[in-house]
Scaffold this motif. Structure first.
Motif, PDB file in Angstrom:
ATOM      1  N   VAL A 121       0.832  -1.204   0.000  1.00 45.18           N
ATOM      2  CA  VAL A 121       0.000   0.000   0.000  1.00 45.18           C
ATOM      3  C   VAL A 121       0.869   1.257   0.000  1.00 45.18           C
ATOM      4  N   TYR A 122       0.455   2.263  -0.775  1.00 41.54           N
ATOM      5  CA  TYR A 122       1.084   3.578  -0.723  1.00 41.54           C
ATOM      6  C   TYR A 122      -0.010   4.620  -0.572  1.00 41.54           C
ATOM      7  N   GLY A 123       0.165   5.536   0.378  1.00 45.36           N
ATOM      8  CA  GLY A 123      -0.823   6.585   0.554  1.00 45.36           C
ATOM      9  C   GLY A 123      -0.434   7.575   1.630  1.00 45.36           C
ATOM     10  N   ASP A 124      -1.345   8.509   1.888  1.00 47.04           N
ATOM     11  CA  ASP A 124      -1.104   9.600   2.845  1.00 47.04           C
ATOM     12  C   ASP A 124      -1.966   9.379   4.088  1.00 47.04           C
ATOM     13  N   PRO A 125      -1.384   8.894   5.187  1.00 49.58           N
ATOM     14  CA  PRO A 125      -2.169   8.633   6.398  1.00 49.58           C
ATOM     15  C   PRO A 125      -2.735   9.918   6.999  1.00 49.58           C
ATOM     16  N   ARG A 126      -3.919   9.768   7.614  1.00 51.21           N
ATOM     17  CA  ARG A 126      -4.518  10.889   8.336  1.00 51.21           C
ATOM     18  C   ARG A 126      -5.224  10.329   9.558  1.00 51.21           C
ATOM     19  N   PRO A 127      -5.436  11.161  10.580  1.00 54.41           N
ATOM     20  CA  PRO A 127      -6.128  10.660  11.782  1.00 54.41           C
ATOM     21  C   PRO A 127      -7.541  10.198  11.454  1.00 54.41           C
ATOM     22  N   GLY A 128      -7.925   9.041  12.006  1.00 58.13           N
ATOM     23  CA  GLY A 128      -9.277   8.520  11.838  1.00 58.13           C
ATOM     24  C   GLY A 128      -9.964   8.392  13.175  1.00 58.13           C
ATOM     25  N   GLY A 129     -11.111   7.710  13.194  1.00 59.52           N
ATOM     26  CA  GLY A 129     -11.862   7.567  14.430  1.00 59.52           C
ATOM     27  C   GLY A 129     -11.140   6.744  15.486  1.00 59.52           C
ATOM     28  N   TYR A 130     -10.525   5.618  15.073  1.00 63.94           N
ATOM     29  CA  TYR A 130      -9.864   4.729  16.025  1.00 63.94           C
ATOM     30  C   TYR A 130      -8.401   4.467  15.677  1.00 63.94           C
ATOM     31  N   SER A 131      -7.995   4.827  14.485  1.00 60.91           N
ATOM     32  CA  SER A 131      -6.609   4.611  14.047  1.00 60.91           C
ATOM     33  C   SER A 131      -6.337   5.536  12.875  1.00 60.91           C
ATOM     34  N   LEU A 132      -5.128   5.485  12.361  1.00 56.34           N
ATOM     35  CA  LEU A 132      -4.849   6.217  11.132  1.00 56.34           C
ATOM     36  C   LEU A 132      -5.640   5.588   9.992  1.00 56.34           C
ATOM     37  N   GLU A 133      -5.935   6.371   8.965  1.00 53.10           N
ATOM     38  CA  GLU A 133      -6.629   5.844   7.803  1.00 53.10           C
ATOM     39  C   GLU A 133      -6.106   6.517   6.542  1.00 53.10           C
ATOM     40  N   ILE A 134      -6.288   5.854   5.413  1.00 56.15           N
ATOM     41  CA  ILE A 134      -5.893   6.397   4.118  1.00 56.15           C
ATOM     42  C   ILE A 134      -7.091   6.302   3.185  1.00 56.15           C
ATOM     43  N   VAL A 135      -7.434   7.411   2.567  1.00 57.30           N
ATOM     44  CA  VAL A 135      -8.544   7.438   1.623  1.00 57.30           C
ATOM     45  C   VAL A 135      -8.005   7.175   0.220  1.00 57.30           C
ATOM     46  N   HIS A 136      -8.574   6.203  -0.443  1.00 55.88           N
ATOM     47  CA  HIS A 136      -8.184   5.803  -1.792  1.00 55.88           C
ATOM     48  C   HIS A 136      -6.669   5.650  -1.962  1.00 55.88           C
ATOM     49  N   PRO A 137      -6.064   4.761  -1.186  1.00 58.23           N
ATOM     50  CA  PRO A 137      -4.633   4.509  -1.377  1.00 58.23           C
ATOM     51  C   PRO A 137      -4.383   3.748  -2.668  1.00 58.23           C
ATOM     52  N   ARG A 138      -3.175   3.801  -3.161  1.00 60.63           N
ATOM     53  CA  ARG A 138      -2.778   2.931  -4.258  1.00 60.63           C
ATOM     54  C   ARG A 138      -2.265   1.637  -3.641  1.00 60.63           C
ATOM     55  N   TYR A 139      -2.643   0.525  -4.206  1.00 64.47           N
ATOM     56  CA  TYR A 139      -2.248  -0.747  -3.592  1.00 64.47           C
ATOM     57  C   TYR A 139      -2.048  -1.818  -4.656  1.00 64.47           C
ATOM     58  N   LYS A 140      -1.366  -2.890  -4.239  1.00 66.12           N
ATOM     59  CA  LYS A 140      -1.140  -4.053  -5.093  1.00 66.12           C
ATOM     60  C   LYS A 140      -1.319  -5.299  -4.242  1.00 66.12           C
ATOM     61  N   VAL A 141      -2.101  -6.241  -4.721  1.00 64.27           N
ATOM     62  CA  VAL A 141      -2.277  -7.499  -3.999  1.00 64.27           C
ATOM     63  C   VAL A 141      -1.027  -8.345  -4.204  1.00 64.27           C
ATOM     64  N   LEU A 142      -0.485  -8.879  -3.108  1.00 66.02           N
ATOM     65  CA  LEU A 142       0.740  -9.669  -3.153  1.00 66.02           C
ATOM     66  C   LEU A 142       0.448 -11.142  -2.892  1.00 66.02           C
ATOM     67  N   GLY A 143       1.324 -11.989  -3.411  1.00 61.21           N
ATOM     68  CA  GLY A 143       1.249 -13.408  -3.090  1.00 61.21           C
ATOM     69  C   GLY A 143       1.702 -13.625  -1.649  1.00 61.21           C
ATOM     70  N   LYS A 144       1.431 -14.791  -1.107  1.00 58.53           N
ATOM     71  CA  LYS A 144       1.737 -15.075   0.292  1.00 58.53           C
ATOM     72  C   LYS A 144       3.194 -14.825   0.635  1.00 58.53           C
ATOM     73  N   ASP A 145       4.110 -15.253  -0.225  1.00 58.79           N
ATOM     74  CA  ASP A 145       5.546 -15.092   0.036  1.00 58.79           C
ATOM     75  C   ASP A 145       6.226 -14.192  -0.994  1.00 58.79           C
ATOM     76  N   GLU A 146       5.438 -13.388  -1.686  1.00 60.36           N
ATOM     77  CA  GLU A 146       5.999 -12.546  -2.741  1.00 60.36           C
ATOM     78  C   GLU A 146       6.869 -11.430  -2.177  1.00 60.36           C
ATOM     79  N   ASP A 147       8.062 -11.279  -2.759  1.00 58.98           N
ATOM     80  CA  ASP A 147       8.962 -10.193  -2.362  1.00 58.98           C
ATOM     81  C   ASP A 147       8.540  -8.897  -3.051  1.00 58.98           C
TER      82      ASP A 147
END
Length: 249
Positions: A121-147
């Protein structure tokens, strides 16, 4: 010697985009449609900002307002209908937890981000209700052991141009920068203080800062490359106005 450097720079800057044959006709056509005609047009199309994909942080080390990249596993995801339809995805890595929030998504995306899925995941964290959150982050699904292959330099993000995504525009600028002459300089070079970078060096620095320290200097306006281009632009404007006044007289 100085005149030769100016001539080399001017000649290269005036070369048409068609000379970048490696880009292909489709991309060159889209670039022309967006207003780019020469190599110089691409050289002086500077990035708005940069993304740092050169390292991976732990979620517990993320800070609000500091864009970063991390790897985690989806703990829980759901589609919420409070106020507006939203995909909420909770991700953790053992050091902390963060919420990914998507307002615009398809069901296939919701199905993809199910519990147990490993993501980059890549994005800009911001304060949320219970933790940090990112709105519309860029992401890539990885394999279980993918480097994860880290990038070796900061990724430029260019001003949007109609019909051109950042990846295509970045590719075009990179090809154009390969034709940027070493030591090339502008027509005002002889009027500038000694020790300032050449125009070629200044352009290359603004597209490819070496590290975060250099990037911060560029952002603050303290970098010699920014100073060089700003001064040249102001001086060119001043000389142009004097020419206009002379013609009026």
């Amino acid at each position: 010697m100085a005149e030769a450097a100016v001539d080399v720079f001017a000649a290269a800057a005036a070369e048409p985009l068609a000379s970048l044959t490696s880009l292909g006709k489709a991309l060159i056509g889209d670039l022309k449609e967006a207003g780019f005609e020469t190599l110089g047009d691409l050289w002086f199309h500077f990035p708005l900002r940069f993304e740092d994909r050169t390292e991976i942080l732990r979620i517990g080390a993320l800070r609000p307002g500091a864009p970063a990249q991390f790897v985690g596993t989806v703990d829980h995801s759901e589609v919420s209908f409070r106020r507006r339809r939203t995909l909420l995805v909770s991700v953790s890595d053992g050091s902390g937890r963060i919420l990914l929030r998507f307002f615009h998504f398809k069901q296939a995306q919701a199905d993809q981000l199910k519990a147990g899925t490993r993501v980059l995941v890549y994005g800009d964290p911001r304060p949320g209700g219970y933790s940090l959150e990112i709105v519309h982050p860029r992401y890539k699904v990885l394999g279980k052991d993918e480097d994860v292959a880290l990038e070796d330099s900061l990724r430029p993000v260019y001003p949007k141009s109609e019909g051109l995504g950042n990846a295509r525009l970045q590719r075009a600028v990179e090809r154009a920068l390969e034709r940027l002459p070493e030591g090339g300089d502008g027509v005002l070079a002889s009027l500038l203080p000694k020790g300032w970078p050449t125009l070629s060096a200044a352009v290359r620095s603004l597209h490819r800062p070496r590290d975060r320290r250099e990037l911060e200097a560029i952002a603050s306006g303290a970098h010699p490359a920014r100073t060089r281009l700003a001064f040249e632009e102001l001086l060119a404007h001043h000389l142009s106005m004097r020419l206009v006044r002379a013609r009026v007289r």
